[in-house]
Design an enzyme around this catalytic site. Sequence first.
Site, PDB file in Angstrom:
ATOM      1  N   GLU A  97       0.817  -1.205   0.000  1.00  0.00           N
ATOM      2  CA  GLU A  97       0.000   0.000   0.000  1.00  0.00           C
ATOM      3  C   GLU A  97       0.855   1.262   0.000  1.00  0.00           C
ATOM      4  O   GLU A  97       1.935   1.297   0.576  1.00  0.00           O
ATOM      5  CB  GLU A  97      -0.922  -0.009   1.218  1.00  0.00           C
ATOM      6  CG  GLU A  97      -1.862  -1.189   1.149  1.00  0.00           C
ATOM      7  CD  GLU A  97      -2.959  -1.168   2.202  1.00  0.00           C
ATOM      8  OE1 GLU A  97      -3.262  -0.084   2.714  1.00  0.00           O
ATOM      9  OE2 GLU A  97      -3.490  -2.245   2.478  1.00  0.00           O
ATOM     10  N   CYS A 110       3.412   8.479   1.299  1.00  0.00           N
ATOM     11  CA  CYS A 110       3.883   7.516   2.292  1.00  0.00           C
ATOM     12  C   CYS A 110       4.057   6.171   1.586  1.00  0.00           C
ATOM     13  O   CYS A 110       3.087   5.598   1.094  1.00  0.00           O
ATOM     14  CB  CYS A 110       2.849   7.433   3.418  1.00  0.00           C
ATOM     15  SG  CYS A 110       3.270   6.236   4.695  1.00  0.00           S
ATOM     16  N   CYS A 117       6.029  -7.049   7.631  1.00  0.00           N
ATOM     17  CA  CYS A 117       7.141  -6.571   8.458  1.00  0.00           C
ATOM     18  C   CYS A 117       7.469  -7.643   9.482  1.00  0.00           C
ATOM     19  O   CYS A 117       6.582  -8.342   9.964  1.00  0.00           O
ATOM     20  CB  CYS A 117       6.765  -5.277   9.175  1.00  0.00           C
ATOM     21  SG  CYS A 117       8.161  -4.495  10.019  1.00  0.00           S
ATOM     22  N   CYS A 121       5.960  -4.905  16.155  1.00  0.00           N
ATOM     23  CA  CYS A 121       5.571  -3.836  17.084  1.00  0.00           C
ATOM     24  C   CYS A 121       4.099  -4.041  17.433  1.00  0.00           C
ATOM     25  O   CYS A 121       3.266  -4.239  16.548  1.00  0.00           O
ATOM     26  CB  CYS A 121       5.807  -2.464  16.461  1.00  0.00           C
ATOM     27  SG  CYS A 121       7.540  -2.189  16.041  1.00  0.00           S
ATOM     28  N   CYS A 124       1.066  -1.938  15.827  1.00  0.00           N
ATOM     29  CA  CYS A 124       1.054  -1.698  14.389  1.00  0.00           C
ATOM     30  C   CYS A 124       0.361  -2.848  13.660  1.00  0.00           C
ATOM     31  O   CYS A 124       0.677  -4.015  13.884  1.00  0.00           O
ATOM     32  CB  CYS A 124       2.482  -1.546  13.875  1.00  0.00           C
ATOM     33  SG  CYS A 124       2.560  -1.270  12.093  1.00  0.00           S
ATOM     34  N   SER A 224      11.157   5.729  15.345  1.00  0.00           N
ATOM     35  CA  SER A 224       9.957   5.299  16.066  1.00  0.00           C
ATOM     36  C   SER A 224      10.334   4.927  17.484  1.00  0.00           C
ATOM     37  O   SER A 224      10.722   3.801  17.762  1.00  0.00           O
ATOM     38  CB  SER A 224       9.346   4.086  15.346  1.00  0.00           C
ATOM     39  OG  SER A 224       8.789   4.501  14.119  1.00  0.00           O
ATOM     40  N   CYS A 345      -2.089   5.905   9.664  1.00  0.00           N
ATOM     41  CA  CYS A 345      -0.893   5.240  10.164  1.00  0.00           C
ATOM     42  C   CYS A 345      -1.256   3.962  10.881  1.00  0.00           C
ATOM     43  O   CYS A 345      -2.151   3.955  11.715  1.00  0.00           O
ATOM     44  CB  CYS A 345      -0.189   6.108  11.193  1.00  0.00           C
ATOM     45  SG  CYS A 345       0.469   7.579  10.514  1.00  0.00           S
TER      46      CYS A 345
HETATM   47  N1  SAH Z   1       9.260   0.337  10.437  1.00  0.00           N
HETATM   48  C1  SAH Z   1       9.424   1.756  10.324  1.00  0.00           C
HETATM   49  C2  SAH Z   1       8.527   2.344   9.287  1.00  0.00           C
HETATM   50  C3  SAH Z   1       7.059   2.059   9.513  1.00  0.00           C
HETATM   51  S1  SAH Z   1       6.244   3.513   9.903  1.00  0.00           S
HETATM   52  C4  SAH Z   1       9.235   2.400  11.669  1.00  0.00           C
HETATM   53  O1  SAH Z   1       8.895   1.703  12.612  1.00  0.00           O
HETATM   54  O2  SAH Z   1       9.484   3.591  11.812  1.00  0.00           O
HETATM   55  C5  SAH Z   1       5.872   3.228  11.509  1.00  0.00           C
HETATM   56  C6  SAH Z   1       5.104   4.402  12.028  1.00  0.00           C
HETATM   57  O3  SAH Z   1       3.708   4.146  11.814  1.00  0.00           O
HETATM   58  C7  SAH Z   1       5.258   4.558  13.492  1.00  0.00           C
HETATM   59  O4  SAH Z   1       6.299   5.381  13.889  1.00  0.00           O
HETATM   60  C8  SAH Z   1       3.980   5.186  13.841  1.00  0.00           C
HETATM   61  O5  SAH Z   1       4.159   6.547  13.579  1.00  0.00           O
HETATM   62  C9  SAH Z   1       3.001   4.689  12.861  1.00  0.00           C
HETATM   63  N2  SAH Z   1       2.060   3.698  13.390  1.00  0.00           N
HETATM   64  C10 SAH Z   1       2.112   2.359  13.321  1.00  0.00           C
HETATM   65  N3  SAH Z   1       1.021   1.813  13.862  1.00  0.00           N
HETATM   66  C11 SAH Z   1       0.255   2.835  14.284  1.00  0.00           C
HETATM   67  C12 SAH Z   1      -1.024   2.926  14.876  1.00  0.00           C
HETATM   68  N4  SAH Z   1      -1.752   1.843  15.141  1.00  0.00           N
HETATM   69  N5  SAH Z   1      -1.504   4.154  15.158  1.00  0.00           N
HETATM   70  C13 SAH Z   1      -0.798   5.251  14.859  1.00  0.00           C
HETATM   71  N6  SAH Z   1       0.388   5.229  14.270  1.00  0.00           N
HETATM   72  C14 SAH Z   1       0.920   4.041  13.987  1.00  0.00           C
END
Ligand code: SAH
Length: 377
Positions: A97, A110, A117, A121, A124, A224, A345
């Site tokens: 996406e 984005c 992944c 986390c 996420c 992050s 996000c």
């Molecule tokens: N793996 C990389 C790039 C992925 S972007 C990283 O971890 O930075 C990851 C970003 O997505 C996180 O920093 C956060 O800003 C956002 N994110 C992921 N899950 C989220 C959620 N459920 N709600 C809000 N932001 C989220």
Amino acid sequence: MAAETSTPLNLLGYSRSQLTELLAQWGEPRFRATQLVKWMHQRGVTDFDAMTDVSRKLRERLSRETEVALPEIALEKASGDGTVKWVLRLADGNAIETVFIPESGRGTLCISSQVGCALDCTFCSTAQQGFNRNLTAAEIIGQVWLAMQRLPAPEGRPRAVSNVVLMGMGEPLANYDAVVAACQLMTDDNAYGLSRRRVTLSTSGLVPALDRLSEDTDVALAVSLHAPNDALRDRLVPINRKYPIARLMESCRRYVEATGAHSGVTFEYVLLAGVNDRPEHANQLAGVLRGIPGKINLIPFNPFPGAPFDRPAEADIERFERQLQKAGYVTTVRRTRGDDIDAACGQLVGQVEDRTNRGMRMIRLHAELPERPRRAS
Ligand code: SAH
């Protein structure tokens, strides 16, 4: 390049230096690489026959041995707020996406760097998908190519996409070579010519790769963080068990020094109700970041089905932000965009995918988590 011998080389993902090297092996002069990069990325041309300033002989060889191939658009959804989400189908059937977020004066794309992944986390949704594979450089830059081609330029601006963030699916630093090649194309004046401040690589903190990064690119860095101490970060961002906060902060400091990035690092902090949004967390965070140039981007949690967290109340978000500002930090709160099309996000999940393994992963996730978060006060 991970091209198989039977499939033609996809030139779309070659940085100018890689293309120069390839063409040098063919006995071609350097400027040919610049010409090809301009055709593919500036003019959006994928047909070698249309590249009229390239010799016929070279065009024939390029057509025989190489290609300029893009992911296919499986779905294009526009949100009421102007956000656009694409589900892209890759040659092997996988889907990724890409999201475009227009704001006044700029437009941010984005993009994804992996299918799924591996980092797990807990907040996420991409983590639930598990890891499938790295994207090729062509698949990464192909997302930029498609958006640039499809989005009309707004009035008074040359193009819709002014910024790119590697904040879609995947961990960019776990796919180092392809991500670096794509970043080099984004900032190459002969390709997309984005200033290095307008390309942001977001990482959960793969320290060894981050330590190498400044040798290959000087794009902006987002980290992050999400927790102000190792005990909590170990749970939210499990890679922390390998590369704890102190090491990560040192690595950030070195990157800023090596690249001379004036704006420093953007620290991302997803706010989870009762988990990491308490005054003591803001306090600890202010301490952890002391002396590292940068700003803090607070991201109220975006829920997804089965998520074991809640978004904090608006008053808690404001209090957290005020506390950091009082401690001298520059903060922003990321406002949710495109959530009506599941483009916010942490909501990027291949919806056209077969998600048969999802139930199993959900069970494992829940088993790892502490009890459901409760308000401390
Ligand atoms: N793996 C990389 C790039 C992925 S972007 C990283 O971890 O930075 C990851 C970003 O997505 C996180 O920093 C956060 O800003 C956002 N994110 C992921 N899950 C989220 C959620 N459920 N709600 C809000 N932001 C989220």
